[in-house]
Scaffold this active site. Structure first.
Site, mmCIF file in Angstrom:
data_model
loop_
_atom_site.group_PDB
_atom_site.id
_atom_site.type_symbol
_atom_site.label_atom_id
_atom_site.label_comp_id
_atom_site.label_asym_id
_atom_site.label_seq_id
_atom_site.Cartn_x
_atom_site.Cartn_y
_atom_site.Cartn_z
ATOM 1 N N GLU B 129 0.821 -1.212 0.000
ATOM 2 C CA GLU B 129 0.000 0.000 0.000
ATOM 3 C C GLU B 129 0.858 1.265 0.000
ATOM 4 O OE1 GLU B 129 -3.811 0.396 0.180
ATOM 5 O OE2 GLU B 129 -2.668 1.989 -0.746
ATOM 6 N N GLU B 190 15.553 15.652 -2.849
ATOM 7 C CA GLU B 190 16.813 14.933 -2.680
ATOM 8 C C GLU B 190 17.966 15.742 -3.267
ATOM 9 O OE1 GLU B 190 17.053 11.857 -1.304
ATOM 10 O OE2 GLU B 190 14.912 11.534 -1.052
ATOM 11 N N LYS B 205 5.471 4.207 -9.924
ATOM 12 C CA LYS B 205 4.137 4.089 -9.326
ATOM 13 C C LYS B 205 3.088 3.767 -10.384
ATOM 14 C CE LYS B 205 5.576 7.160 -5.590
ATOM 15 N NZ LYS B 205 5.800 8.579 -5.239
#
Lengths: 432, 432
Positions: B129, B190, B205
């Site tokens: 999830e 980042e 994703k």
């Protein structure tokens, strides 16, 4: 392939949608579950009206009890509605050890405790995704996806009819009665609309959400309910000018270990996603202590959206039965120490107030004095031009104070000779 | 009370969040599950740095394999990231019959098939999830709540860093490089930001979503990926003037039985809920054939939102183990006939085009002619004032045409002597 037999009680709009969905996706559902979901019967008092779906006439029956007793049927879907026959048949199905899927929020809100107990006693399952938010998988999100959170607040737009009426009132400057009449003519609103427009339907859903998110055995009588029947287009316009949209909200919130559950029209700031939920759509904002704010949005009613939720529950029930675990989730997990309810008068809130002043000079000072005496301070203030009835509308946005303080203060204010009509008030939800 | 042992691999930001969440909600989780979820070990190469959470030092180890082999541990949580050690340890845990919870989208996108197969082979569970949308329970919605639907389209804002940069560029008129540098300094981006700003993370994703919503074994190489590195603030401003906001989208869409998966910045109309998703928030619009449009919104990253998703999966895995059914859901249910991928050139789309014209008179006719010859018609057109570099920006919003037609047409257009710089183009998503 293992087969799971399904019986449907109630062949109305949603029932026909479920039948059509099961037919259309028979193969897809097999692929996804490894099971054959076989419809074995549909019961309704009326089995002759065309429901717009092709169905083998042999599956139709007027004998609901026969479906409940059918050993080939292990999942019963209750789509009758109401709290009479629906309750009797749901209890009978649970007692027969069947998994029950229901879309019936009234039944859950009014007889939830009895039903949860029956399901637990007979070691079976009661699923109810379709009872809140139509096709939006909000129940699953609360019981599973967010199970790691302590839920802090739920704010929902849960009644499509009300949201449709408010959207049209705002966008087209229409009056409540006119939009309602039109919505009724178009079939968007019931001929007897009070369940919707008086907030009862929203309150049913709030009770269901409160139970499963907070483990709280909230009763309908615990919910402060206000609908939109008396909504004046003027307030929608004024609110818009101030940067707010009025939405009928269900609010379930814990504050310092106390829970309050309310249904009321409230001002939601422009730019907040809930303010942009239009027409018949529903949305639920769930705030969890870990996840923060999450929102779930979709169609809150209708043949296919509701059928989507029902079929999702059927799939879950079938998976659980196939795995020999018809009770994977506790039907209702009450909190060990259910949160006490906060007294309505103790709830902290901000208000939009519209005063109807008859006489202007010096008058406002007296109102401000009364508010101040009750600990209510004014965040902003606008005096509008007088309308034809000669009242001067004065709009006040307050800072936060207790609900009880507002009740007391407005009673005093409205008793003043120079107040021409009861002060109109709507809560402001800032989501802070 | 039955006890379920948990081991965590990777004690970074999210790992510490999971430890804290399990501690904070120990009692709540017991109430909800009827189980004791006991943390039995946390493995990391670095077990000395303070992670901002109190933990029994005896639980810390540098030996991940020991946790995998610990018979008291039945759920392993993989929070290492990357596709090296994480893959090895995940496969080892599955081979040991442990349920694995992972937040690792790169691992799933690049080695999903291998992992799903391993889980199936060893009859255990792989839950993920947290891999998409942080705390938003979107995977559960697709695999369970919407299981009755054929999914038609998924459109997601899935990278918080990109959405944060785009939001600030739009609202404050800043340049990409400046916002990125500031975000890096503040820890929102980042130091090596390419996974985010080049769209790779979003593509990971998208692959995970495509697999589980469409049963499609999509590979990273199948995804057309474009990031936001070359985003010019000028286009954000022009788009805003035309009623659009630019968002980095993942789009997974079936058209006439063919699937296309793409990641690209696109114009989303104002008033659409996805246009209002700001800063680091994520949102996913899922369209199902029964449910219609549904949206899921929340924080897509961060210590506690991600921990929320991880703990939700731990709870599910624990429930399934306790009920003797560690494989209630098929890890990956491939469609019997996986949808073929649509060739990138065949995808139908609309475009925002910004031409840089050097010379004005008569020039535009030639561009229009080229577009027309490729079947591209113009929906609207604006010529802007020349900028300091003396190019005249001409903005065209097109009607729908094939991607391939745009590629060919713009190659011709950009070859014209009077075009001063390559034409900038962004897709327009109308959600029709």
């Amino acid at each position: 392939m293992k087969e799971i037999g399904i019986g449907i009680l109630g062949f109305g709009t949603v029932g026909a949608g479920v039948v059509e969905g099961l037919q259309r996706h028979a193969e897809l559902l097999q692929e996804r579950t490894g099971l054959t979901l076989r419809l074995r019967g549909v019961a309704d008092l009326d089995v002759t009206t065309d429901r717009g779906v092709t169905i083998d006439p042999a599956l139709l029956t007027t004998n609901a009890q026969a479906l409940i007793e059918d050993p080939e049927i292990s999942i019963l879907v209750e789509l009758i509605g109401g709290t009479g026959v629906a309750r009797t048949l749901t209890l009978a199905a649970l007692a027969a050890g069947k998994s029950v899927v229901t879309a019936n929020k009234a039944l859950l809100a009014e007889h939830g405790a009895e039903l949860y107990e029956a399901a637990a006693k007979h070691q079976t399952e009661l699923l109810f995704e379709a009872s809140v938010g139509g096709g939006i998988p909000i129940i699953r999100a609360l019981r599973e996806g967010l199970s790691g959170n302590r839920i802090e607040r739920i704010t929902g737009i849960l009644n499509g009819t009300c949201n449709y009426i408010l959207t049209r009132m705002e966008r087209e400057g229409l009056r409540f009665a006119d939009v309602l009449a039109e919505a009724q003519a178009a079939g968007y609103a019931e001929a007897e609309p009070s369940l919707d427009i008086d907030g009862i339907d929203t309150a049913h859903k709030a009770v269901v959400l409160a139970a499963h998110a907070f483990g709280a055995p909230v009763q309908m009588a615990d919910v402060a309910v206000r609908g939109i029947r008396d909504m004046d287009a003027m307030d929608i316009t004024y609110a818009a000018g101030l940067g707010y949209r009025i939405k009928l909200l269900a609010v379930i919130r814990q504050t310092d270990g106390e829970l309050d559950v309310g249904v009321y029209p409230a001002l939601v700031p422009h730019g907040h996603l809930l303010a942009d939920v239009s027409h018949a759509f529903n949305a639920v904002l769930v705030t969890g202590d870990l996840v923060g704010d999450t929102i779930y949005y979709g169609q809150g009613a209708g043949r296919f959206p509701t059928a989507s939720a029902v079929i999702g529950d059927i799939v879950d029930a079938a998976r659980n039965q196939a795995s020999g675990q018809p009770q994977r989730l506790t039907v209702f997990a009450p909190a060990k120490q259910p949160m006490p309810l906060r007294a309505a008068t103790e709830v902290m809130t901000r208000y939009y107030l519209r005063l109807s002043l008859i006489d202007q000079p010096g008058m406002f000072g007296r109102v401000a004095q009364i508010l101040g005496r009750h600990g209510i301070s004014i965040a902003s203030l606008m005096q509008k031009e007088a309308r034809t009835d000669d009242f001067v509308p004065v709009i006040i946005l307050t800072h936060t104070a207790k609900e009880g303080a507002f009740v007391d203060a407005l009673q005093e204010v409205d008793a003043l000779d120079q107040i021409g009509a009861p002060t109109v008030r709507y809560r402001i939800e800032d989501f802070t």
